[in-house]
Write a protein that holds these residues in place. Structure first.
Motif, PDB file in Angstrom:
ATOM      1  N   SER A   1      37.172  46.331  50.231  1.00  0.00           N
ATOM      2  CA  SER A   1      38.429  46.705  50.878  1.00  0.00           C
ATOM      3  C   SER A   1      39.514  45.642  50.682  1.00  0.00           C
ATOM      4  N   LYS A   2      40.612  46.009  50.056  1.00  0.00           N
ATOM      5  CA  LYS A   2      41.758  45.122  49.896  1.00  0.00           C
ATOM      6  C   LYS A   2      42.365  44.780  51.251  1.00  0.00           C
ATOM      7  N   ALA A   3      42.433  45.757  52.140  1.00  0.00           N
ATOM      8  CA  ALA A   3      43.019  45.531  53.463  1.00  0.00           C
ATOM      9  C   ALA A   3      42.218  44.484  54.234  1.00  0.00           C
ATOM     10  N   ARG A   4      40.885  44.551  54.146  1.00  0.00           N
ATOM     11  CA  ARG A   4      40.054  43.579  54.856  1.00  0.00           C
ATOM     12  C   ARG A   4      40.253  42.185  54.274  1.00  0.00           C
TER      13      ARG A   4
ATOM     14  N   GLU B   1      33.108  36.557  36.052  1.00  0.00           N
ATOM     15  CA  GLU B   1      34.023  37.560  35.514  1.00  0.00           C
ATOM     16  C   GLU B   1      34.541  38.429  36.658  1.00  0.00           C
ATOM     17  N   HIS B   2      35.630  39.118  36.402  1.00  0.00           N
ATOM     18  CA  HIS B   2      36.243  39.903  37.459  1.00  0.00           C
ATOM     19  C   HIS B   2      35.406  41.113  37.871  1.00  0.00           C
ATOM     20  N   GLY B   3      34.792  41.787  36.944  1.00  0.00           N
ATOM     21  CA  GLY B   3      34.074  43.007  37.289  1.00  0.00           C
ATOM     22  C   GLY B   3      35.053  44.154  37.532  1.00  0.00           C
ATOM     23  N   GLY B   4      34.510  45.336  37.861  1.00  0.00           N
ATOM     24  CA  GLY B   4      35.372  46.516  37.996  1.00  0.00           C
ATOM     25  C   GLY B   4      35.544  47.035  39.398  1.00  0.00           C
ATOM     26  N   HIS B   5      35.018  46.330  40.402  1.00  0.00           N
ATOM     27  CA  HIS B   5      35.052  46.862  41.762  1.00  0.00           C
ATOM     28  C   HIS B   5      36.344  46.557  42.515  1.00  0.00           C
ATOM     29  N   MET B   6      37.108  45.549  42.076  1.00  0.00           N
ATOM     30  CA  MET B   6      38.330  45.175  42.810  1.00  0.00           C
ATOM     31  C   MET B   6      39.505  45.068  41.844  1.00  0.00           C
ATOM     32  N   PRO B   7      39.929  46.189  41.278  1.00  0.00           N
ATOM     33  CA  PRO B   7      41.037  46.156  40.313  1.00  0.00           C
ATOM     34  C   PRO B   7      42.353  45.709  40.946  1.00  0.00           C
ATOM     35  N   TRP B   8      42.428  45.754  42.271  1.00  0.00           N
ATOM     36  CA  TRP B   8      43.650  45.334  42.963  1.00  0.00           C
ATOM     37  C   TRP B   8      43.818  43.809  43.001  1.00  0.00           C
ATOM     38  N   TYR B   9      42.756  43.029  42.649  1.00  0.00           N
ATOM     39  CA  TYR B   9      42.828  41.568  42.687  1.00  0.00           C
ATOM     40  C   TYR B   9      43.171  41.035  41.297  1.00  0.00           C
TER      41      TYR B   9
END
Length: 634
Positions: free
Chosen positions: A173-176, A211-219
């Protein structure tokens, strides 16, 4: 075949040389229990390809043994080396690990999360350039988060990563993430932490670790490894500071070579530079910078060198070479923050040894201004510091030293305290600033000195320090000794424990801290009386060896005679002339020596009076005979 072997050898040599040229970053991980610190470090070690096959096999076996909630490898077990830690699933000791990437070498310290291991965390953080503060995304900012943030600000760690871990358990969660980051920014502002980077991650899954991975594209910020490879290390900052080099060793192999060896703590130095030596203030210029591999045209912070000067000036171990126009400060009294690391509490007035850089001096904590509650940051009154306690104190040294404020230069502003008896490290601290009185108060020269006063009295001044349990007979025997000395025409004064507590020490009770202060004051008074040319008799329980040793060290050689009035506890209690033992046994009188407060018997007194076989008159005669043997009286 030989040609192939040569190529392999060349490749290995090239690799090792490249490895030597890499910079080094020291960092710590900290936070609350079970937030993933050890798992994160284990993954960093695993991803850096520095594990051998037998290590991986052992970790896989341990993972099956201790349970890892289904994952094949429990990375935390790479770090949690103590059996107690593996069984409890927590980190107790500081675990240091080394790994490297193509860009940098790393030393990481995994520090414990519990409050009772505060000293371990401080130890791990003391040499760190950066800190990774782990936060469980489910729980947010906790008490342990605040505690470790305070300790980081205290120690002066400038670069902080707030690793918001276990994002996989809050559905990434980006909000969290933003909620926790904002909460932490508000708190960090109170501590003065400025260089803060927030990274959302999952140490278990690997997201945003390497690596960034694909779960948090907003970061869109750096991965943890990307941050660690690029953050500025303290050595780079230290090189921009004024030159400082504590002298560790005077190197003089022959008459034509006189150099001063040490590690440069801050700044840079070149041949021809003007330097000032503190605390003497003498100046000279650098003639050569010598190393085992040859002379240098420039030396920088972190390098160990031998500096040769153009002038023959007196320099010894513990002195500090400084930039001539920006020298280190000089003082003998300070405000400092102290972290206590010993089971026995810090007692103001008790003498310790202080190691600052390469110098070791006597030191006393004059008073504790306040203690810091590491959970709430509240300032509370304190008369002593217990294990893991942190306090702001007034520190008094036996002589002036060269120093910098810790925030400016940790190497010349950080210190440790050492117990004078056991030589154990008991505390670590940071100097804030010199007290103004240390620069304004100086010893006044007087023309009539101790020798002149003693000569006028026709005697040699000395302290007769009677120690023993309550009821041992100290006051009676010392009184008899004084009567005999007075009859012989000697000039004396008797300082008795009860009498002193009616005046000079009437504000003191009988806690260990008060007993330490009681003896400190008496020892200073005795020193003044010796300076007046008197024979001084003191009759005090003085239960602690450290304070009796402090009193001895205030006097010159041969001016202190420790007399142990050796009376067994049961005999002293049977006498009980003041009824004190009965009160102590009933619990009415607290902190009574021999009952609920310790007495440390002298190990090597000049005279031991066994009162089970000597009468008080015979004991007094034994003291007089000792004085005659030492030619202190006729």
């Amino acid at each position: 075949m030989a040609h192939a072997s040569d190529m392999i050898a060349d490749d290995i040599e090239a690799y090792l040389k490249a490895h030597e040229r890499k910079g080094l970053l020291r960092f710590i991980t900290c936070g609350s229990v079970d937030d993933g610190k050890s798992t994160l470090i284990g993954r960093l070690l695993f991803e850096s390809k520095l594990l051998f096959e037998d290590q991986l096999a052992a970790i896989e076996a341990d993972s099956r043994k201790y349970g890892t909630q289904g994952n094949a490898v429990d990375f935390a077990l790479l770090v949690d080396g103590l059996a107690a830690e593996r069984e409890q699933g927590i980190t107790i000791d500081v675990a240091y690990r080394f790994f490297s990437t193509d860009k940098r070498k790393f030393i990481v310290a995994d520090t414990p999360g519990h409050e009772q291991y505060t000293r371990n965390m401080v130890t791990g953080a003391s040499t760190a350039d950066a800190a990774i503060l782990m936060v469980d995304a489910r729980h947010g900012i906790l008490t342990q988060t605040r505690r470790h943030s305070f300790l980081m600000s205290l120690i002066g760690i400038r670069h902080v990563v707030v690793a918001i871990n276990k994002m996989d358990l809050v559905e990434y969660s980006k909000a969290r993430f933003e909620e926790i980051a904002e909460h932490y920014r508000e708190f960090a502002g109170q501590l003065g932490l400025e260089d803060i980077t927030f990274i959302p991650m999952s140490a278990l899954k690997g997201d945003n670790v390497i690596e960034h991975g694909g779960h948090m594209p907003w970061y869109h910020g750096p991965t943890l490894m990307g941050y660690l490879e690029s953050v500025e290390v303290d050595e780079a900052r230290l090189q921009r500071l004024p030159f400082r080099m504590p002298v560790q060793w005077v190197n003089r192999p022959h008459l034509d070579f006189r150099g001063f060896a040490g590690m440069i703590a801050a700044g840079t130095v070149r041949p021809g530079d003007a330097i000032r030596v503190q605390p003497s203030g003498k100046t000279s210029r650098v003639r050569r910078i010598y190393t085992h591999d040859g002379d240098l045209e420039q030396a920088i912070a972190g390098q160990s060198v031998t500096v040769l000067l153009e002038d023959e000036i007196d320099i010894s171990r513990g002195d500090v070479m400084s930039a001539v126009d920006q020298p280190a400060q000089i003082a003998d009294q300070f405000e400092a923050t102290l972290v206590w690391m010993h089971d026995q509490p810090l007692l103001p007035g008790r003498p310790y040894l202080m190691k600052l850089g390469t110098q070791t001096v006597s030191a006393t904590v004059s008073n504790i201004k306040y203690q810091v509650n590491v959970n709430t940051l509240e300032h509370t009154a304190a008369r002593q510091l217990d294990l893991n306690g942190i306090g702001v104190c007034t520190l008094s040294l036996g002589k002036p030293v060269a120093f910098d404020a810790y925030r400016d230069s940790p190497d010349t502003g950080g210190f440790i305290l050492i117990d004078r008896m056991s030589h154990n490290t008991v505390g670590a601290g940071m100097l804030h600033f010199a007290l103004r009185r240390s620069q304004n108060i100086h010893m006044q020269h007087v023309d009539i000195d101790k020798q002149a006063r003693a000569l006028a009295k026709g005697q040699k001044p000395v302290v007769l320090w009677f120690t023993g349990l309550s009821g041992a007979g100290k006051s009676t025997i010392s009184n008899l000794v004084e009567k005999k000395l007075h009859a012989a025409g000697q000039h004396t004064y008797l300082l008795d424990g009860d009498n002193v507590r009616h005046g000079l020490n009437r504000d003191l009770g009988f806690t260990d801290a008060d007993r330490v202060e009681n003896i400190r004051r008496v020892a200073e008074v005795a020193r003044l009386m010796v300076d007046a040319g008197l024979i001084v008799l003191t009759a005090f329980i003085s239960p602690f060896r450290s304070e009796r040793r402090m009193a001895r060290e205030l006097m010159q050689e041969g001016e202190f005679i420790e007399i142990f009035v050796d009376t067994p506890l049961d005999v002293a209690e049977a006498r009980d002339p003041k009824g004190l033992y009965k009160k102590a046994r009933r619990g009415v009188l607290k902190n009574f020596t021999g009952i609920d407060s310790a007495y440390e018997a002298p190990e090597n007194p000049e005279l031991r009076l066994d009162t089970t076989r000597l009468s008080q008159e015979e004991a007094a005669d034994a003291v007089i005979e000792l004085l005659r043997e030492r030619q202190l009286i006729a």
